[in-house]
Design a protein around this motif. Structure first.
Motif, short mmCIF file in Angstrom:
data_model
loop_
_atom_site.label_atom_id
_atom_site.label_comp_id
_atom_site.label_asym_id
_atom_site.label_seq_id
_atom_site.Cartn_x
_atom_site.Cartn_y
_atom_site.Cartn_z
N ALA A 82 46.19 40.01 31.36
CA ALA A 82 45.11 39.36 31.53
C ALA A 82 44.70 39.84 32.40
O ALA A 82 44.14 41.21 33.11
N PRO A 83 42.87 39.36 32.78
CA PRO A 83 42.53 40.76 33.40
C PRO A 83 42.79 41.12 35.02
O PRO A 83 43.53 39.84 35.56
N ASP A 84 42.25 42.21 35.30
CA ASP A 84 43.25 42.28 36.15
C ASP A 84 42.08 41.84 37.54
O ASP A 84 40.64 41.53 37.42
N PHE A 85 42.05 41.34 38.75
CA PHE A 85 41.87 41.39 39.94
C PHE A 85 42.02 41.65 40.84
O PHE A 85 43.58 41.89 41.46
N THR A 86 41.46 41.88 42.48
CA THR A 86 42.16 41.95 43.81
C THR A 86 40.99 40.19 44.30
O THR A 86 39.74 40.75 43.70
N LEU A 87 41.21 39.40 44.60
CA LEU A 87 40.95 38.53 45.49
C LEU A 87 41.00 38.50 46.64
O LEU A 87 42.41 38.62 47.19
N GLU A 88 40.72 37.78 48.27
CA GLU A 88 41.18 37.29 48.88
C GLU A 88 41.42 35.34 48.81
O GLU A 88 40.65 35.25 48.52
N GLY A 89 42.46 35.18 49.98
CA GLY A 89 42.16 33.98 49.93
C GLY A 89 42.98 32.95 51.13
O GLY A 89 43.31 34.14 51.73
N VAL A 90 44.05 32.30 51.11
CA VAL A 90 44.32 31.34 52.15
C VAL A 90 45.40 31.14 52.03
O VAL A 90 45.30 30.53 50.58
N GLY A 91 46.80 31.14 52.38
CA GLY A 91 48.60 31.15 52.04
C GLY A 91 49.15 30.94 53.04
O GLY A 91 48.39 30.25 54.01
N PRO A 92 50.08 29.61 52.57
CA PRO A 92 50.91 29.29 54.40
C PRO A 92 51.35 29.95 55.22
O PRO A 92 51.21 29.53 56.51
N GLN A 93 50.98 31.23 54.97
CA GLN A 93 51.33 32.39 56.11
C GLN A 93 49.76 33.17 56.95
O GLN A 93 49.89 34.19 57.73
N GLY A 94 48.43 32.39 56.60
CA GLY A 94 47.36 33.03 56.88
C GLY A 94 46.56 33.83 55.83
O GLY A 94 46.89 33.30 54.36
N GLU A 95 45.71 33.74 56.14
CA GLU A 95 44.52 35.06 55.22
C GLU A 95 45.55 35.95 54.39
O GLU A 95 46.13 36.64 55.85
#
Length: 165
Positions: free
Chosen positions: A14-27
């Protein structure tokens, strides 16, 4: 408009990645390397808070407890769209989503998976996300994928794919 489509094949890394996001606990920030060792679902959707994307996300939310990997552990689910973090946070909060949404605003991950495609709507052509889903195995390889996912049938596909792990 031109598009370069990457071909994804079963069994490939699978291609590697680093992404910003939002989850149930916040950013949050998610790195693919931190996910190795356990399967996860990476699903691409066109835009937060649209009818189809809401149907898909809420169906995943409602069935998340049933999505188990062999051995009984819960499946990590990551939704990916080109939306900004603010739009993702509003979507996650309004729909009470219990999984992480990632912002691929430069659509680099979508391009790596070959889901940033030329679309046509009402005679207009534009580049956008092809609703697609990828199940990544514990070794970081593509175990299953589906393109042009039907939002209402997505969970059933995920359950079938998990049964094949």
């Amino acid at each position: 408009m031109t598009q370069e489509t990457h071909v994804i094949e079963l069994g490939q890394s699978a291609p590697d990645f680093t992404l910003e996001g939002v989850g149930p606990q916040g950013e949050t920030q998610v790195e693919s390397t931190s996910l190795k060792g356990k399967p996860y679902l990476l699903y691409f959707y066109p835009r937060a808070s649209t009818p189809g994307c809401t149907t898909q996300a809420c169906d995943l939310r409602d069935h998340l407890a049933e999505l188990r990997i062999p051995g009984g552990e819960g499946l990590t689910v990551l939704g990916v769209s080109p939306d900004a973090l603010g739009a993702l946070e509003m979507f996650l909060t309004k729909q009470a989503l219990s999984f992480t949404l990632l912002s691929d605003h430069e659509h680099k991950l979508a391009e790596a998976y070959g889901v940033w495609v030329l679309k046509k709507l009402y005679g207009r052509e534009f580049m956008g996300i092809e609703r697609s889903s990828f199940l990544i195995d514990a070794q970081g390889r593509i175990a299953a994928f589906k393109r042009k996912v039907s939002p209402a049938k997505h969970v059933a596909w995920v359950q079938e794919a998990l049964a094949q792990l």
